[in-house]
Write an enzyme that holds these catalytic residues in place. Structure first.
Site, PDB file in Angstrom:
ATOM      1  N   LYS A  34       0.845  -1.204   0.000  1.00 39.13           N
ATOM      2  CA  LYS A  34       0.000   0.000   0.000  1.00 39.13           C
ATOM      3  C   LYS A  34       0.876   1.247   0.000  1.00 39.13           C
ATOM      4  O   LYS A  34       2.084   1.158   0.256  1.00 39.13           O
ATOM      5  CB  LYS A  34      -0.915  -0.030   1.233  1.00 39.13           C
ATOM      6  CG  LYS A  34      -0.161  -0.029   2.556  1.00 39.13           C
ATOM      7  CD  LYS A  34      -1.065  -0.445   3.717  1.00 39.13           C
ATOM      8  CE  LYS A  34      -0.295  -0.386   5.026  1.00 39.13           C
ATOM      9  NZ  LYS A  34      -1.006  -1.068   6.127  1.00 39.13           N
ATOM     10  N   ARG A 129     -10.700  -0.522  14.385  1.00 37.94           N
ATOM     11  CA  ARG A 129     -10.487   0.287  13.192  1.00 37.94           C
ATOM     12  C   ARG A 129     -11.452  -0.222  12.126  1.00 37.94           C
ATOM     13  O   ARG A 129     -12.469   0.397  11.882  1.00 37.94           O
ATOM     14  CB  ARG A 129      -9.013   0.214  12.738  1.00 37.94           C
ATOM     15  CG  ARG A 129      -8.665   1.236  11.674  1.00 37.94           C
ATOM     16  CD  ARG A 129      -7.177   1.275  11.362  1.00 37.94           C
ATOM     17  NE  ARG A 129      -6.695   0.043  10.749  1.00 37.94           N
ATOM     18  CZ  ARG A 129      -5.428  -0.122  10.333  1.00 37.94           C
ATOM     19  NH1 ARG A 129      -4.538   0.858  10.477  1.00 37.94           N
ATOM     20  NH2 ARG A 129      -5.050  -1.259   9.783  1.00 37.94           N
ATOM     21  N   TYR A 251      14.980  29.559   9.884  1.00 39.78           N
ATOM     22  CA  TYR A 251      13.714  30.170  10.303  1.00 39.78           C
ATOM     23  C   TYR A 251      13.555  30.090  11.816  1.00 39.78           C
ATOM     24  O   TYR A 251      13.788  29.046  12.428  1.00 39.78           O
ATOM     25  CB  TYR A 251      12.536  29.471   9.637  1.00 39.78           C
ATOM     26  CG  TYR A 251      12.419  29.750   8.154  1.00 39.78           C
ATOM     27  CD1 TYR A 251      12.275  31.061   7.694  1.00 39.78           C
ATOM     28  CD2 TYR A 251      12.470  28.723   7.236  1.00 39.78           C
ATOM     29  CE1 TYR A 251      12.167  31.326   6.334  1.00 39.78           C
ATOM     30  CE2 TYR A 251      12.364  28.980   5.868  1.00 39.78           C
ATOM     31  CZ  TYR A 251      12.213  30.284   5.433  1.00 39.78           C
ATOM     32  OH  TYR A 251      12.111  30.540   4.092  1.00 39.78           O
ATOM     33  N   MET A 316      11.699  24.294   3.477  1.00 39.96           N
ATOM     34  CA  MET A 316      11.004  23.561   2.424  1.00 39.96           C
ATOM     35  C   MET A 316      11.983  22.788   1.535  1.00 39.96           C
ATOM     36  O   MET A 316      11.729  21.638   1.160  1.00 39.96           O
ATOM     37  CB  MET A 316      10.186  24.534   1.562  1.00 39.96           C
ATOM     38  CG  MET A 316       9.330  23.838   0.521  1.00 39.96           C
ATOM     39  SD  MET A 316       8.438  24.986  -0.527  1.00 39.96           S
ATOM     40  CE  MET A 316       7.204  25.616   0.571  1.00 39.96           C
TER      41      MET A 316
HETATM   42  C1  LIG Z   1      -0.263  -2.086   6.730  1.00 40.11           C
HETATM   43  C2  LIG Z   1      -0.873  -3.396   7.077  1.00 40.11           C
HETATM   44  C3  LIG Z   1      -0.077  -4.538   7.264  1.00 40.11           C
HETATM   45  C4  LIG Z   1       1.438  -4.506   7.266  1.00 40.11           C
HETATM   46  O1  LIG Z   1       1.911  -4.002   8.507  1.00 40.11           O
HETATM   47  P1  LIG Z   1       3.476  -3.864   8.808  1.00 40.11           P
HETATM   48  O2  LIG Z   1       3.532  -3.374  10.207  1.00 40.11           O
HETATM   49  O3  LIG Z   1       4.013  -2.848   7.841  1.00 40.11           O
HETATM   50  O4  LIG Z   1       4.079  -5.199   8.606  1.00 40.11           O
HETATM   51  C5  LIG Z   1      -0.727  -5.754   7.457  1.00 40.11           C
HETATM   52  N1  LIG Z   1      -2.074  -5.829   7.500  1.00 40.11           N
HETATM   53  C6  LIG Z   1      -2.862  -4.743   7.361  1.00 40.11           C
HETATM   54  C7  LIG Z   1      -4.334  -4.891   7.422  1.00 40.11           C
HETATM   55  C8  LIG Z   1      -2.292  -3.490   7.156  1.00 40.11           C
HETATM   56  O5  LIG Z   1      -3.083  -2.409   7.021  1.00 40.11           O
END
Ligand SMILES: *Cc1c(COP(=O)(O)O)cnc(C)c1O
Length: 370
Positions: A34, A129, A251, A316
């Site tokens: 992802k 979640r 800054y 930046m």
């Molecule tokens: C992001 C995610 C993972 C992977 O988690 P890591 O800590 O990066 O290994 C696995 N399962 C779900 C549902 C996730 O959202």
């Protein structure tokens, strides 16, 4: 000539880290890619992880890109579908969808297709979640099961504290109680659980962060886990400033020199993905430089392979590094922001965040070299 900043993505490291994951489990591996492969590039990562049994991501368009690029593995949509049109594409491209809520079951009920959908039903085992609470799982399971379009169902859940001392036992126990009655494939483990809790592996493990060569644990390094960093962010020093005692940097004047100092200006800023919140006032050992109250800086950085630290507030497009103890360093010196030789976890810790966020935030304007 482009700005000297560059990210180097090491596909051999990705492949190596997948082997490390395999060495810990006999379950099938759903490589989590992802967020553009945690910032490493979707297709670049998929190519290096082509030996994975599946890929998990969020966007249906990315999933289709993978399918069209010829990946035949399971491709899992971690948030599932968002409307009826998504369901049609899921069927057309043989994608696999999470179902986590009643509104998705309602969309599924209205879907006329037959026999082609693989579903991962998500259980909320305590993270609150996504997913069905324990008392709702049987109902959701029945609703999905009786639909003519559904082919295979996998039961999944996700851990909130697998990387911490608290571990997984509360969630894992609850999950095992819930799934006991169902003879379907199961998936539970993220990287931390894959590495630490073999009893959670089930049929599919879902590693993310470890594949990119970072440790999921605060107290165990990636090197100790045998992982290699897949992303190195590098730039160069483009200017040098000599400071006298009392001179301030950047800054807000958030760092003030209390002696003669040499400072390198690096072509990397928050618009490249380096966190602006990188400053922390660190108490230092007696006899070394001590930031003034409100002094700012401290995140580690390598200049020509030598460790030093950031000073002042990140801009930046630029940031400041302490060259006082590195007289040979100057304009053109190579600066490693993280990666090879400088664990991204150490930088993240100094910046009050986690490696995941640094990787994902790598800006599109940073040229990538493989
Ligand atoms: C992001 C995610 C993972 C992977 O988690 P890591 O800590 O990066 O290994 C696995 N399962 C779900 C549902 C996730 O959202």
């Amino acid at each position: 000539m482009p700005r000297p900043i560059q990210a180097y993505i090491d596909q051999d490291a990705l492949e190596h880290n997948l082997h490390v994951a395999r060495s810990h489990t006999s379950a099938r591996i759903m490589a989590v890619i992802k967020a553009n492969g945690y910032g490493h590039g979707l297709l670049r990562v998929a190519e290096a992880l082509t030996a994975a049994d599946g890929f998990a991501l969020l966007d249906i368009q990315d999933a289709i890109r993978l399918r069209e690029a010829g990946y035949h593995q399971t491709i899992l949509l971690l948030e599932g579908f968002f409307d009826a049109a998504d369901l049609e594409q899921i069927a057309e491209y043989e994608l696999t969808s999470v179902i986590h809520s009643d509104w998705q079951i309602a969309l599924l009920d209205a879907y006329p297709g037959r026999g082609t959908l693989d579903v991962w039903l998500k259980i909320n085992s305590g993270m609150h979640r996504l997913g069905f609470t324990p008392d709702r799982v049987a109902g959701a399971m029945e609703a999905v099961r009786r639909h003519a379009a559904v082919r295979e169902i996998t039961l999944m859940s996700h851990f909130a504290t697998a990387d911490e001392a608290r571990g997984v036992s509360e969630q894992a126990d609850l999950y095992h109680d819930i799934v006991q009655g169902w003879r379907v494939p199961r998936s539970l483990a993220n990287s931390a659980a894959l590495l630490r809790y073999p009893a959670t592996h089930g049929d599919w493990v879902r590693p993310g962060i470890m594949l990119y060569g970072a440790s999921p644990f605060a107290e165990v390094s990636a090197q100790q886990l045998g992982l290699k960093p897949a992303m190195t962010l590098e730039s160069r020093i483009i200017a040098v400033q000599q400071l006298r005692s009392g001179d301030e940097i950047g800054y807000g004047g958030l760092f003030r020199a209390d002696r003669l100092m040499r400072v390198g200006i690096v072509a990397c800023g928050y618009a490249d993905g380096y966190p602006r919140q990188s400053g922390r006032v660190e108490p230092e050992a007696p006899g070394t430089h001590r930031p003034t109250p409100g002094g700012y800086g401290g995140a580690p950085v390598l200049v020509d392979g030598q460790k030093t630290r950031l000073l002042g507030r990140v801009s930046m497009d630029m940031l400041y590094v302490d060259l006082t103890a590195l007289p040979q360093a100057g304009v053109g010196s190579v600066v490693t922001l993280w990666g090879e030789g400088l664990p991204i976890e150490d930088v993240a810790h100094a910046c009050g965040t986690i490696s995941y966020e640094l990787m994902c935030a790598l800006a599109a304007r940073v040229p990538v070299r493989v």
